[in-house]
Design a protein around this motif. Structure first.
Motif, PDB file in Angstrom:
ATOM      1  N   ILE A  13       0.827  -1.205   0.000  1.00 45.06           N
ATOM      2  CA  ILE A  13       0.000   0.000   0.000  1.00 45.06           C
ATOM      3  C   ILE A  13       0.863   1.258   0.000  1.00 45.06           C
ATOM      4  CG2 ILE A  13      -1.717   1.295   1.315  1.00 45.06           C
ATOM      5  CD1 ILE A  13      -2.824  -1.402   2.227  1.00 45.06           C
ATOM      6  N   PHE A  14       1.820   1.321   0.910  1.00 46.30           N
ATOM      7  CA  PHE A  14       2.714   2.476   0.959  1.00 46.30           C
ATOM      8  C   PHE A  14       3.867   2.241  -0.009  1.00 46.30           C
ATOM      9  CE2 PHE A  14       1.588   3.699   5.578  1.00 46.30           C
ATOM     10  CZ  PHE A  14       0.535   4.445   5.112  1.00 46.30           C
ATOM     11  N   LEU A  15       3.724   2.724  -1.222  1.00 43.21           N
ATOM     12  CA  LEU A  15       4.767   2.497  -2.221  1.00 43.21           C
ATOM     13  C   LEU A  15       5.810   3.603  -2.223  1.00 43.21           C
ATOM     14  CD1 LEU A  15       2.458   1.209  -5.045  1.00 43.21           C
ATOM     15  CD2 LEU A  15       4.160  -0.114  -3.844  1.00 43.21           C
ATOM     16  N   ILE A  28       0.656   5.061 -12.125  1.00 46.21           N
ATOM     17  CA  ILE A  28       0.712   4.223 -13.329  1.00 46.21           C
ATOM     18  C   ILE A  28       2.131   3.684 -13.539  1.00 46.21           C
ATOM     19  CG2 ILE A  28       0.569   4.263 -15.859  1.00 46.21           C
ATOM     20  CD1 ILE A  28      -1.865   6.135 -15.528  1.00 46.21           C
ATOM     21  N   LYS A  29       3.147   4.514 -13.273  1.00 49.87           N
ATOM     22  CA  LYS A  29       4.541   4.071 -13.401  1.00 49.87           C
ATOM     23  C   LYS A  29       4.847   2.909 -12.455  1.00 49.87           C
ATOM     24  CE  LYS A  29       6.465   8.535 -14.863  1.00 49.87           C
ATOM     25  NZ  LYS A  29       7.275   9.707 -14.426  1.00 49.87           N
ATOM     26  N   ARG A  30       4.165   2.882 -11.319  1.00 48.72           N
ATOM     27  CA  ARG A  30       4.379   1.823 -10.333  1.00 48.72           C
ATOM     28  C   ARG A  30       3.497   0.607 -10.607  1.00 48.72           C
ATOM     29  NH1 ARG A  30       3.645   6.294  -6.681  1.00 48.72           N
ATOM     30  NH2 ARG A  30       1.725   5.346  -5.905  1.00 48.72           N
ATOM     31  N   GLY A  31       2.808   0.607 -11.748  1.00 46.05           N
ATOM     32  CA  GLY A  31       1.943  -0.528 -12.093  1.00 46.05           C
ATOM     33  C   GLY A  31       0.490  -0.309 -11.745  1.00 46.05           C
ATOM     34  N   GLY A  32       0.137   0.912 -11.405  1.00 47.22           N
ATOM     35  CA  GLY A  32      -1.228   1.227 -11.044  1.00 47.22           C
ATOM     36  C   GLY A  32      -2.213   1.049 -12.186  1.00 47.22           C
ATOM     37  N   TYR A  33      -3.397   0.610 -11.856  1.00 47.20           N
ATOM     38  CA  TYR A  33      -4.528   0.369 -12.755  1.00 47.20           C
ATOM     39  C   TYR A  33      -4.310  -0.823 -13.690  1.00 47.20           C
ATOM     40  CZ  TYR A  33      -6.591   4.614 -10.949  1.00 47.20           C
ATOM     41  OH  TYR A  33      -7.125   5.556 -10.112  1.00 47.20           O
ATOM     42  N   LYS A  34      -3.205  -1.553 -13.511  1.00 45.01           N
ATOM     43  CA  LYS A  34      -3.008  -2.783 -14.292  1.00 45.01           C
ATOM     44  C   LYS A  34      -4.011  -3.858 -13.877  1.00 45.01           C
ATOM     45  CE  LYS A  34       1.807  -2.594 -15.835  1.00 45.01           C
ATOM     46  NZ  LYS A  34       3.144  -3.246 -15.770  1.00 45.01           N
ATOM     47  N   SER A  35      -4.343  -3.877 -12.593  1.00 45.48           N
ATOM     48  CA  SER A  35      -5.316  -4.865 -12.112  1.00 45.48           C
ATOM     49  C   SER A  35      -6.686  -4.609 -12.713  1.00 45.48           C
ATOM     50  CB  SER A  35      -5.389  -4.830 -10.581  1.00 45.48           C
ATOM     51  OG  SER A  35      -4.178  -5.256 -10.011  1.00 45.48           O
ATOM     52  N   LEU A  36      -7.071  -3.331 -12.774  1.00 47.58           N
ATOM     53  CA  LEU A  36      -8.350  -2.975 -13.386  1.00 47.58           C
ATOM     54  C   LEU A  36      -8.361  -3.337 -14.872  1.00 47.58           C
ATOM     55  CD1 LEU A  36     -11.137  -1.581 -13.245  1.00 47.58           C
ATOM     56  CD2 LEU A  36      -9.968   0.609 -13.663  1.00 47.58           C
ATOM     57  N   LYS A  37      -7.280  -3.010 -15.564  1.00 50.09           N
ATOM     58  CA  LYS A  37      -7.184  -3.337 -16.994  1.00 50.09           C
ATOM     59  C   LYS A  37      -7.257  -4.844 -17.212  1.00 50.09           C
ATOM     60  CE  LYS A  37      -4.460   0.754 -18.231  1.00 50.09           C
ATOM     61  NZ  LYS A  37      -3.128   1.252 -18.633  1.00 50.09           N
ATOM     62  N   ASP A  99      -5.289   5.681   7.705  1.00 48.69           N
ATOM     63  CA  ASP A  99      -6.102   5.927   6.507  1.00 48.69           C
ATOM     64  C   ASP A  99      -5.793   7.268   5.865  1.00 48.69           C
ATOM     65  OD1 ASP A  99      -7.286   3.475   6.862  1.00 48.69           O
ATOM     66  OD2 ASP A  99      -9.087   4.248   7.823  1.00 48.69           O
ATOM     67  N   GLN A 100      -5.553   8.276   6.695  1.00 48.22           N
ATOM     68  CA  GLN A 100      -5.253   9.579   6.113  1.00 48.22           C
ATOM     69  C   GLN A 100      -3.953   9.538   5.310  1.00 48.22           C
ATOM     70  OE1 GLN A 100      -3.762  12.842   8.622  1.00 48.22           O
ATOM     71  NE2 GLN A 100      -3.951  11.484  10.387  1.00 48.22           N
ATOM     72  N   ASP A 101      -2.991   8.705   5.731  1.00 45.37           N
ATOM     73  CA  ASP A 101      -1.746   8.613   4.981  1.00 45.37           C
ATOM     74  C   ASP A 101      -1.910   7.834   3.681  1.00 45.37           C
ATOM     75  OD1 ASP A 101      -0.288  10.188   6.606  1.00 45.37           O
ATOM     76  OD2 ASP A 101       1.044   8.649   7.382  1.00 45.37           O
ATOM     77  N   ILE A 102      -2.792   6.847   3.678  1.00 47.87           N
ATOM     78  CA  ILE A 102      -3.069   6.143   2.418  1.00 47.87           C
ATOM     79  C   ILE A 102      -3.683   7.123   1.418  1.00 47.87           C
ATOM     80  CG2 ILE A 102      -4.313   4.251   1.302  1.00 47.87           C
ATOM     81  CD1 ILE A 102      -4.317   2.816   4.001  1.00 47.87           C
ATOM     82  N   ILE A 103      -4.606   7.949   1.897  1.00 47.44           N
ATOM     83  CA  ILE A 103      -5.228   8.961   1.023  1.00 47.44           C
ATOM     84  C   ILE A 103      -4.179   9.959   0.538  1.00 47.44           C
ATOM     85  CG2 ILE A 103      -6.904  10.840   0.885  1.00 47.44           C
ATOM     86  CD1 ILE A 103      -8.551   9.352   3.016  1.00 47.44           C
ATOM     87  N   LEU A 104      -3.307  10.389   1.437  1.00 47.26           N
ATOM     88  CA  LEU A 104      -2.307  11.401   1.089  1.00 47.26           C
ATOM     89  C   LEU A 104      -1.255  10.877   0.123  1.00 47.26           C
ATOM     90  CD1 LEU A 104      -1.713  13.088   4.563  1.00 47.26           C
ATOM     91  CD2 LEU A 104      -2.715  14.183   2.556  1.00 47.26           C
ATOM     92  N   TYR A 105      -0.804   9.641   0.321  1.00 47.61           N
ATOM     93  CA  TYR A 105       0.333   9.140  -0.426  1.00 47.61           C
ATOM     94  C   TYR A 105      -0.003   8.143  -1.535  1.00 47.61           C
ATOM     95  CZ  TYR A 105       2.881  11.286   3.426  1.00 47.61           C
ATOM     96  OH  TYR A 105       3.371  12.176   4.343  1.00 47.61           O
ATOM     97  N   ASN A 106      -1.179   7.546  -1.487  1.00 41.63           N
ATOM     98  CA  ASN A 106      -1.537   6.577  -2.532  1.00 41.63           C
ATOM     99  C   ASN A 106      -3.041   6.579  -2.809  1.00 41.63           C
ATOM    100  OD1 ASN A 106      -0.704   4.776  -4.432  1.00 41.63           O
ATOM    101  ND2 ASN A 106      -0.235   3.109  -3.027  1.00 41.63           N
ATOM    102  N   PRO A 107      -3.618   7.730  -3.140  1.00 37.44           N
ATOM    103  CA  PRO A 107      -5.072   7.813  -3.318  1.00 37.44           C
ATOM    104  C   PRO A 107      -5.606   6.965  -4.462  1.00 37.44           C
ATOM    105  CG  PRO A 107      -4.011   9.812  -4.130  1.00 37.44           C
ATOM    106  CD  PRO A 107      -2.964   9.031  -3.413  1.00 37.44           C
ATOM    107  N   HIS A 108      -4.796   6.774  -5.495  1.00 35.11           N
ATOM    108  CA  HIS A 108      -5.282   6.023  -6.657  1.00 35.11           C
ATOM    109  C   HIS A 108      -5.429   4.530  -6.375  1.00 35.11           C
ATOM    110  CE1 HIS A 108      -5.645   9.118  -9.740  1.00 35.11           C
ATOM    111  NE2 HIS A 108      -4.592   9.707  -9.186  1.00 35.11           N
ATOM    112  N   GLU A 112      -8.746   2.696  -7.504  1.00 36.19           N
ATOM    113  CA  GLU A 112      -8.724   1.464  -8.288  1.00 36.19           C
ATOM    114  C   GLU A 112      -9.457   0.345  -7.562  1.00 36.19           C
ATOM    115  OE1 GLU A 112      -5.684  -1.449 -10.805  1.00 36.19           O
ATOM    116  OE2 GLU A 112      -4.848  -0.065  -9.315  1.00 36.19           O
ATOM    117  N   GLY A 113      -9.238   0.238  -6.248  1.00 35.08           N
ATOM    118  CA  GLY A 113      -9.928  -0.780  -5.459  1.00 35.08           C
ATOM    119  C   GLY A 113     -11.428  -0.613  -5.476  1.00 35.08           C
ATOM    120  N   MET A 114     -11.888   0.638  -5.447  1.00 39.05           N
ATOM    121  CA  MET A 114     -13.323   0.902  -5.465  1.00 39.05           C
ATOM    122  C   MET A 114     -13.936   0.613  -6.836  1.00 39.05           C
ATOM    123  SD  MET A 114     -13.884   4.246  -3.020  1.00 39.05           S
ATOM    124  CE  MET A 114     -15.658   3.943  -2.915  1.00 39.05           C
TER     125      MET A 114
END
Length: 428
Positions: A13-15, A28-37, A99-108, A112-114
């Motif tokens: 979670i904390f990348l 996206i550079k870290r592989g984000g949204y690949k799971s959704l795709k 939770d606030q840190d997940i929102i601050l540092y990895n909101p996407h 994507e999970g939602m």
């Protein structure tokens, strides 16, 4: 409360936590949204996704620890009307700040999970219910939503598919009770945030009377990694029935308070070490392992425990939200319970008589003991009040006050008795 340190053993979670790499392009550079795709391009059956999440051992990260896959299976995929998906980011319990840190540092990761959740359950509208006092997190998540809309990741025909999912933010009143899922629903509907009677449960009768699924921020942020890694690999990171990693918000008398992401089942002893150990070389006296709503444990017991739902439960407490409050030998347990009981008194919504009256009664008695006016019979009275609250309220706030009070008195009975007899703390 803001964290001072953010560390991870298995970076899921904390990348990146330098405060800069939270935008869409970075994700996206870290592989984000690949799971959704992967899901959309392969047209994966929603039932297979639910099975994968069940097999991953993912349990709700908000406190209850309920199986996420099982919860998702409760909703009727083919329900003809509107359904809702809600992310509970109303983080209001003392000692909790993950939770606030997940929102601050990895909101996407949350977004994507939602979206994956929406696809899996046939839901087209989602809300992130954000605690009213963490305004920076609200602002950042709002930007992340705009980025996702512009990239055709939110809205209609997501990534060229037939999937539709719209996501909105709702800021809470800043009240602790808003974290209770049905009070949260009342709040979004514009009503006073008070819990509803259950049943019916939100999966059948939720927001605006429609089927609704509510999960914690960390839970949603975990979903893309389960799809990416597969259920077996995610489960192996943790232990049976406790899949993946968990973010622990560590505070109190330690050198480096902050958020630490470790595999579930990590020994508390190791968690203590990576957070710097005890401050000023003091001895560990006690630990509240999962937020102030969970029973306190002696340090000598805690040091033998593994940080997962089952092992902590076996030793008489709960993992809860993962707020680990560490207390050293100089701490007065009477004063700490007084502060905790004052919190519950103030945060009680007043709907249930046992909670409304009981929390205030507990606080007044503990305050009397702390100020040197207590009597020995007050301890039995506190245990009786706690017993009469427990299980007799609509939501768990009353239970939390009850459990906290009884655990402090039973664990540190001699200390409370000393305070009553000598009008001072045992530690001095």
């Amino acid at each position: 409360m803001s964290c001072l340190h953010n560390k991870h053993i298995n970076p899921l979670i904390f990348l990146n936590l330098n405060g800069k790499n939270w935008h869409l392009n970075d994700y996206i550079k870290r592989g984000g949204y690949k799971s959704l795709k992967k899901i959309l391009y392969n047209n994966i059956n929603p039932k297979k996704i639910i099975k994968k999440i069940k097999n991953s051992g993912l349990r709700g990260r908000g406190g209850a620890g309920f199986s996420t896959g099982l919860k998702w299976s409760f909703i009727n995929y083919k329900y003809p009307g509107q359904k809702y998906l809600i992310c509970n980011s109303d983080e209001g319990e003392p000692g909790t700040f993950k939770d606030q840190d997940i929102i601050l540092y990895n909101p996407h990761a949350i977004i994507e999970g939602m979206i994956i959740g929406g696809y899996t359950m046939g839901i087209t509208i989602g809300y992130n219910y954000i605690h009213g006092e963490i305004f920076k997190a609200y602002q950042r998540f709002n930007i992340a939503i705009k980025e996702a809309i512009e990239a055709n990741i939110l809205g209609n025909n997501i990534l060229g598919s037939n999937l539709k999912f719209n996501l909105y933010i709702h800021r809470s009143y800043g009240s602790y009770i808003c974290g209770e899922e049905t009070a949260l629903l009342e709040s979004i509907e514009g009503k006073k945030p008070q819990p509803r009677f259950k049943p019916p449960f939100p999966a059948n009768f939720g927001l605006y009377g429609k089927p609704t699924i509510i999960n914690n921020t960390e839970t949603f942020a975990s979903i893309p990694f389960i799809i990416k890694l597969g259920a077996k690999k995610y489960l192996k990171i943790g232990k049976p029935n406790n899949g993946g990693t968990k973010i622990f918000s560590i505070s109190g008398d330690i050198k480096n308070p902050g958020n630490y992401e470790v595999p579930l089942g990590t020994p508390f002893k190791k968690l203590l070490k990576i957070s710097g150990g005890m401050k000023n070389k003091k001895k560990i006296k006690s630990v509240i392992p999962g937020g102030i709503s969970t029973p306190i444990l002696l340090g000598e017991i805690m040091i033998k425990i593994n940080m997962d739902y089952d092992d902590i439960l076996k030793h008489g407490s709960m993992l809860g939200s993962g707020a680990v409050i560490i207390l050293n030998e100089t701490r007065c347990m009477v004063k700490i319970l007084m502060n905790i009981s004052n919190f519950f008194k103030k945060e009680s919504c007043g709907k249930c008589t046992p909670c409304r009256e009981g929390t205030g009664w507990i606080y007044s008695i503990v305050k009397k003991i702390e100020n040197g006016f207590g009597k020995e019979e007050d301890l039995e009275k506190l245990l009786l009040i706690s017993k009469n609250i427990l299980g007799n309220t609509i939501c768990a706030l009353g239970d939390a006050a009850s459990i906290s009070t009884s655990s402090f008195i039973k664990t540190f009975y001699k200390e409370f008795l000393y305070h009553i007899k000598y009008k001072k703390c045992l530690i001095f």
